[in-house]
Design a protein around this motif. Structure first.
Motif, PDB file in Angstrom:
ATOM      1  N   GLY A  33       0.831  -1.199   0.000  1.00 37.99           N
ATOM      2  CA  GLY A  33       0.000   0.000   0.000  1.00 37.99           C
ATOM      3  C   GLY A  33       0.858   1.239   0.000  1.00 37.99           C
ATOM      4  O   GLY A  33       2.029   1.222   0.395  1.00 37.99           O
ATOM      5  N   ILE A  34       0.265   2.361  -0.438  1.00 43.71           N
ATOM      6  CA  ILE A  34       1.040   3.595  -0.536  1.00 43.71           C
ATOM      7  C   ILE A  34       1.496   4.074   0.825  1.00 43.71           C
ATOM      8  O   ILE A  34       2.523   4.755   0.933  1.00 43.71           O
ATOM      9  N   ASP A  35       0.794   3.725   1.911  1.00 47.92           N
ATOM     10  CA  ASP A  35       1.242   4.156   3.234  1.00 47.92           C
ATOM     11  C   ASP A  35       2.604   3.560   3.567  1.00 47.92           C
ATOM     12  O   ASP A  35       3.513   4.267   4.033  1.00 47.92           O
ATOM     13  N   LEU A  36       2.783   2.258   3.285  1.00 44.07           N
ATOM     14  CA  LEU A  36       4.073   1.628   3.550  1.00 44.07           C
ATOM     15  C   LEU A  36       5.121   2.048   2.537  1.00 44.07           C
ATOM     16  O   LEU A  36       6.300   2.205   2.875  1.00 44.07           O
ATOM     17  N   VAL A  37       4.715   2.238   1.295  1.00 46.61           N
ATOM     18  CA  VAL A  37       5.673   2.698   0.272  1.00 46.61           C
ATOM     19  C   VAL A  37       6.201   4.073   0.644  1.00 46.61           C
ATOM     20  O   VAL A  37       7.414   4.335   0.558  1.00 46.61           O
ATOM     21  N   ARG A  38       5.312   4.976   1.069  1.00 47.97           N
ATOM     22  CA  ARG A  38       5.737   6.316   1.459  1.00 47.97           C
ATOM     23  C   ARG A  38       6.644   6.260   2.687  1.00 47.97           C
ATOM     24  O   ARG A  38       7.683   6.942   2.736  1.00 47.97           O
ATOM     25  N   LEU A  39       6.273   5.471   3.681  1.00 49.31           N
ATOM     26  CA  LEU A  39       7.096   5.359   4.886  1.00 49.31           C
ATOM     27  C   LEU A  39       8.506   4.910   4.544  1.00 49.31           C
ATOM     28  O   LEU A  39       9.491   5.493   5.015  1.00 49.31           O
ATOM     29  N   ARG A  40       8.611   3.886   3.729  1.00 46.80           N
ATOM     30  CA  ARG A  40       9.937   3.381   3.368  1.00 46.80           C
ATOM     31  C   ARG A  40      10.702   4.395   2.522  1.00 46.80           C
ATOM     32  O   ARG A  40      11.901   4.618   2.727  1.00 46.80           O
ATOM     33  N   GLY A  41      10.020   5.013   1.565  1.00 46.29           N
ATOM     34  CA  GLY A  41      10.699   5.966   0.705  1.00 46.29           C
ATOM     35  C   GLY A  41      11.274   7.133   1.489  1.00 46.29           C
ATOM     36  O   GLY A  41      12.440   7.515   1.297  1.00 46.29           O
ATOM     37  N   LEU A  42      10.477   7.719   2.377  1.00 42.52           N
ATOM     38  CA  LEU A  42      10.949   8.882   3.132  1.00 42.52           C
ATOM     39  C   LEU A  42      11.943   8.503   4.215  1.00 42.52           C
ATOM     40  O   LEU A  42      12.920   9.228   4.444  1.00 42.52           O
ATOM     41  N   SER A  43      11.732   7.389   4.902  1.00 38.95           N
ATOM     42  CA  SER A  43      12.671   7.016   5.965  1.00 38.95           C
ATOM     43  C   SER A  43      14.052   6.702   5.395  1.00 38.95           C
ATOM     44  O   SER A  43      15.078   7.133   5.942  1.00 38.95           O
ATOM     45  N   LEU A  44      14.091   5.989   4.276  1.00 37.35           N
ATOM     46  CA  LEU A  44      15.382   5.693   3.657  1.00 37.35           C
ATOM     47  C   LEU A  44      16.009   6.954   3.083  1.00 37.35           C
ATOM     48  O   LEU A  44      17.238   7.136   3.139  1.00 37.35           O
ATOM     49  N   GLY A  45      15.184   7.855   2.546  1.00 39.21           N
ATOM     50  CA  GLY A  45      15.713   9.129   2.070  1.00 39.21           C
ATOM     51  C   GLY A  45      16.322   9.956   3.189  1.00 39.21           C
ATOM     52  O   GLY A  45      17.397  10.547   3.026  1.00 39.21           O
ATOM     53  N   LEU A  46      15.651  10.002   4.330  1.00 44.20           N
ATOM     54  CA  LEU A  46      16.198  10.725   5.485  1.00 44.20           C
ATOM     55  C   LEU A  46      17.507  10.108   5.947  1.00 44.20           C
ATOM     56  O   LEU A  46      18.457  10.819   6.296  1.00 44.20           O
ATOM     57  N   ALA A  47      17.577   8.781   5.968  1.00 45.66           N
ATOM     58  CA  ALA A  47      18.802   8.112   6.389  1.00 45.66           C
ATOM     59  C   ALA A  47      19.957   8.437   5.448  1.00 45.66           C
ATOM     60  O   ALA A  47      21.092   8.679   5.887  1.00 45.66           O
ATOM     61  N   ARG A  48      19.678   8.477   4.146  1.00 42.46           N
ATOM     62  CA  ARG A  48      20.742   8.809   3.187  1.00 42.46           C
ATOM     63  C   ARG A  48      21.229  10.246   3.359  1.00 42.46           C
ATOM     64  O   ARG A  48      22.367  10.560   2.998  1.00 42.46           O
ATOM     65  N   LEU A  49      20.385  11.110   3.906  1.00 40.55           N
ATOM     66  CA  LEU A  49      20.787  12.492   4.146  1.00 40.55           C
ATOM     67  C   LEU A  49      21.573  12.664   5.443  1.00 40.55           C
ATOM     68  O   LEU A  49      22.013  13.762   5.773  1.00 40.55           O
ATOM     69  N   GLY A  50      21.717  11.595   6.189  1.00 41.82           N
ATOM     70  CA  GLY A  50      22.493  11.657   7.429  1.00 41.82           C
ATOM     71  C   GLY A  50      21.667  11.784   8.684  1.00 41.82           C
ATOM     72  O   GLY A  50      22.227  11.857   9.787  1.00 41.82           O
TER      73      GLY A  50
END
Length: 354
Positions: free
Chosen positions: A25-42
Motif C-alpha cells: 500500500g502507498i502508506d508503507l511505500v511512502r514510509l519506506r521511501g521517506l525514511s530511507l531518504g532521510l537516512a541517506r541524508l544523514g
C-alpha cells in the motif's frame, strides 16, 4: 552545536501499524521511501510503531516499539504519519510534526463518516501539541488554516516515487486488448462504481485491470464488488507493480468524491514515473501534473461516456516522443530523496524552534 544544524538529527516517524509488512500500500511505500531518504541524508531516523520488540529494520532504519516514546530525549523531533498515528503518542512531549492526507471537518469528506470523530480528535491533538503540520497540497493547507488558524507552520510535501526503477520485466497482460490500469485502493463506493462503468464502456476497446485492494467496506457498509469485466490482480509489492505500470496503455485515476481536497492521488505520480499516460477524472487535486505535459486527458466528473471517449483518444495517440521526458521530469520533481530533503529541513526548523 545547535541541534537545528546537526546532520544526525534524531527523527522518529510514528506509524500506526506494522511497518515490516510487505509494501503493498502507498502508506508503507511512502514510509519506506521517506525514511530511507532521510537516512541517506544523514538523519538518525527510526520508525516507531506498534511492534512487540526492537530488532526489526527497514534497510538501515530501525523499527522501535511504542515504549521508546516515554524515554525523554530519545528523539529531537517526532513526525506522525497519519491521523491514527496521533492516538499512539502516549507521554511523548517533545517537538512534534503531524502529517494529514486530508483535513476533515464535521461533514466532509462524506466517505469519512465512520471515522469522523476519531479524525477530528486527532486534528485537535495536533492543533494543541504540534509545532508543524505537513499536507500533500495547497487545498489542505487552506483547510487547516481556516479551521485551526496560524499557530502551526505548514509544509506541502506530496507523495513521491523512486528516483530509479527496477529492470523492466515481462508483460503481465494478455495480448488481446490494450490494458487500462487502475493502481491502488478503491477508497470510496463511487470509485468502485466508476471502475465498473469504465470496464463496461471500454469492453470493445480495452480491458480494465485492477492492481490493489477494494477498501469500500471501510467507508460504511459492505464491500462494493466491481464488474466481472475488471481483471482483478489484488495487492502486490511495489516492485512488482512497475511492470504493470510500464506495460499498460492508460493509467486510470478516479476521484474519491466531489471534494477536490480529497482527491490527491498518489497513483498519478506513479503512472507518470512509469511513462504511462493518465486518464484522470475532473476534481483531482494533482491533474495539473499530467496536463502540464499533455500526457493524458481529463474526463468530466461522473461521466462514463466522456471517460470512454477520452480513453479512445489516448489509445489512438502516440506519446512515445514525450515518454522519457515525462519520466525524467517526474523523478526530478517527486523522488523520495528530494521530498526527504524538504522533510528534513522542516524537522530542523521544528527542533530549532523548541
Amino acid at each position: 552545536m545547535d541541534r537545528k544544524a546537526r546532520s544526525d538529527l534524531r527523527i522518529g516517524l510514528l506509524f500506526h501499524k506494522n511497518p515490516l509488512a510487505a509494501p503493498v500500500g502507498i502508506d508503507l511505500v511512502r514510509l519506506r521511501g521517506l525514511s530511507l531518504g532521510l537516512a541517506r541524508l544523514g538523519a538518525n531516523v527510526a520508525v516507531v510503531a506498534p511492534v512487540a520488540r526492537e530488532g526489526g529494520r527497514l534497510g538501515p532504519v530501525p523499527v522501535l516499539p511504542l515504549a521508546v516514546l516515554a524515554e525523554a530525549g530519545r528523539f529531537d523531533v517526532l513526525k506522525t504519519c497519519y491521523h491514527f498515528s496521533l492516538e499512539l503518542l502516549g507521554s511523548y512531549d517533545g517537538p512534534l510534526v503531524c502529517r494529514f492526507v486530508r483535513v476533515v471537518d464535521e461533514t466532509l469528506p462524506q466517505r469519512d463518516a465512520p471515522f469522523r470523530e476519531r479524525l477530528l480528535v486527532a486534528q485537535s491533538i495536533a492543533r494543541e501539541r504540534a509545532w508543524g503540520v505537513v499536507t500533500n497540497n495547497a487545498f489542505n493547507v487552506r483547510r487547516w488554516r481556516q479551521r485551526y488558524g496560524d499557530r502551526q507552520r505548514v509544509a506541502m510535501i506530496p507523495t513521491g516515487c523512486p528516483a530509479s526503477l527496477p529492470p523492466l520485466g515481462p508483460n503481465p497482460f494478455a495480448p488481446e486488448l490494450p490494458p487500462v490500469l487502475f493502481l491502488g485502493s478503491l477508497a470510496s463506493r463511487r470509485m468502485a462504481s466508476m471502475l465498473s462503468e469504465a470496464a463496461e464502456r471500454l469492453r470493445e476497446q480495452a480491458v480494465v485491470h485492477f492492481v490493489g485492494r477494494n477498501k469500500t467496506d471501510l467507508y460504511g457498509g459492505r464491500t462494493i464488488p466491481v464488474s466481472p469485466l475488471v481483471a482483478i490482480h489484488g495487492e502486490m509489492e511495489e516492485r512488482a507493480t512497475w511492470d504493470y505500470v510500464r506495460h499498460a496503455r492508460i493509467g486510470l485515476a478516479l476521484a474519491a468524491g466531489p471534494d477536490v481536497f480529497d482527491n490527491d492521488l498518489s497513483k498519478v505520480v506513479a503512472y507518470l514515473r512509469g511513462g504511462l499516460p493518465v486518464l484522470g477524472e475532473a476534481r483531482l487535486t494533482n491533474s495539473r501534473i499530467f496536463c502540464r505535459h499533455g500526457f493524458g486527458a481529463v474526463f468530466r466528473y461522473g461521466d462514463g461516456h466522456d471517460l470512454a471517449a477520452k480513453a479512445g483518444a489516448i489509445l489512438a495517440a502516440d506519446y512515445e516522443a514525450h515518454r522519457a521526458l515525462v519520466m525524467t521530469d517526474t523523478a526530478s520533481r517527486y523522488s523520495w530523496d528530494g521530498l526527504a530533503v524538504a522533510l528534513l529541513s522542516f524537522c530542523r526548523m521544528a527542533v530549532g524552534a523548541s
